[in-house]
Design an enzyme around this catalytic site. Sequence first.
Site, mmCIF file in Angstrom:
data_model
loop_
_atom_site.group_PDB
_atom_site.id
_atom_site.type_symbol
_atom_site.label_atom_id
_atom_site.label_comp_id
_atom_site.label_asym_id
_atom_site.label_seq_id
_atom_site.Cartn_x
_atom_site.Cartn_y
_atom_site.Cartn_z
ATOM 1 N NE ARG A 258 44.394 42.446 30.834
ATOM 2 C CZ ARG A 258 44.698 43.128 29.745
ATOM 3 N NH1 ARG A 258 45.494 42.599 28.834
ATOM 4 N NH2 ARG A 258 44.229 44.334 29.546
ATOM 5 C CG ASN B 81 41.858 40.563 29.180
ATOM 6 O OD1 ASN B 81 41.757 40.206 30.342
ATOM 7 N ND2 ASN B 81 41.705 41.816 28.809
#
Length: 94
Positions: A20, A38
């Site tokens: 990320r 996520n």
Amino acid sequence: MENIRVRLIIEGRVQGVWFRESTRKEAARLGVYGWVRNRPDGAVEVVAEGPEDKVRKLATWCRHGPTSAQVTRVQEGLEVFQGEFADFDVVYFR
């Protein structure tokens, strides 16, 4: 250059490997806006908007991700450009 919006679902070993944050940094470097998060199923989801060439470069980058990631599959869908983002953020699944 036309602006586009894509949604990516990235599967493999992509959580717990800085995917990320690395995606956020790459998007910022390219000048792409949107978010990354996520998913509960172990995948990472990206929504990205901006000039087509830059969004395509981010999508290509997501096919391998950071060094410690092991991407096995990327689902890519083109969506209607909305221009709703001012930056690129890491967000959390709701």
